[in-house]
Design a protein around this motif. Structure first.
Motif: not given
Length: 216
Positions: A132, A135-136, A140-142, A170-171, A197
């Motif tokens: 996570v 990804l952030t 990307y947003t969570l 989800y991302a 992802y």
């Protein structure tokens, strides 16, 4: 015909549908839906299928049987690659642009229980925390359904309290309809996001899996 982008008519169609969500509008402009929305989405997902799997395009009609909002049509076209029930990769086109996502979208009670147990356990929870964070950091947003408070029995100082609040996870990446959406560049951006992802989806498939409860 290969995928060449979403034409401007796709966004014009959904702008009109948001203003007039009626059978009259949809029927009158159905050719735009078929040619500018559905056909490009099919071409896009077909060209990505070798790497990610076959996508299902959602129907444009809303299920209004139990809804307060009786608008008959969805104001977006989504496509989903179902790797396990409810777990997979998603792309959507609407008047707002594109939305590219990956993760789990709805969870049954047994899936929520497995998810929280895995997040709570350091051996499985710490890797998710790292996934996570990556990804952030990449922009990307969570997203997902979350409790406003902590789950029952979870201490306030739990190191993964924010992840434990999630009932779905989800991302996502939201992109406005800039000129590049009319080109093949869309395919590359969807591919890049879906690859990013991959670790999240794999974690969910391993630790959450599909629901094992009997269907109602």
């Amino acid at each position: 015909m290969g995928f060449t982008g979403f034409p401007d008519e796709a966004f014009v169609f959904y702008e009109g549908l948001e203003a007039d969500n009626s059978k009259t509008y949809f029927t009158r402009h159905k050719h735009l839906y078929e040619d500018a929305v559905r056909a490009p989405m099919l071409a896009l997902t077909d060209e990505l299928a070798d790497e990610f799997g076959t996508a299902q395009l959602f129907r444009p009609y809303r299920d209004v049987r139990f809804a307060k909002d009786k608008s008959p049509y969805k104001t977006h076209q989504g496509a989903f690659i179902d790797l396990m029930p409810g777990i997979g990769l998603y792309v959507e086109v609407s008047a707002a642009g594109l939305f590219i996502a990956g993760g789990i979208y709805t969870q049954a009670a047994d899936q929520v229980a497995r998810y929280r147990a895995a997040v709570d356990e350091d051996l499985s929870g710490k890797p998710l925390q790292s996934i996570v964070a990556e990804l952030t950091a990449a922009g990307y947003t969570l997203e997902g359904d979350r409790l406003k408070t902590r789950p029952r029995g979870v201490p306030e100082d739990h190191p993964r309290i924010e992840l434990l609040r999630h009932r779905s996870l989800y991302a996502g990446l939201r992109l406005e309809p800039e000129p590049w959406v009319h080109t093949e560049e869309v395919r590359g951006r969807v591919r890049e996001s879906w690859r990013a992802y991959g670790p999240l989806v794999a974690w969910l498939c391993t630790h959450v899996r599909g629901s094992e409860l009997p269907r109602r």
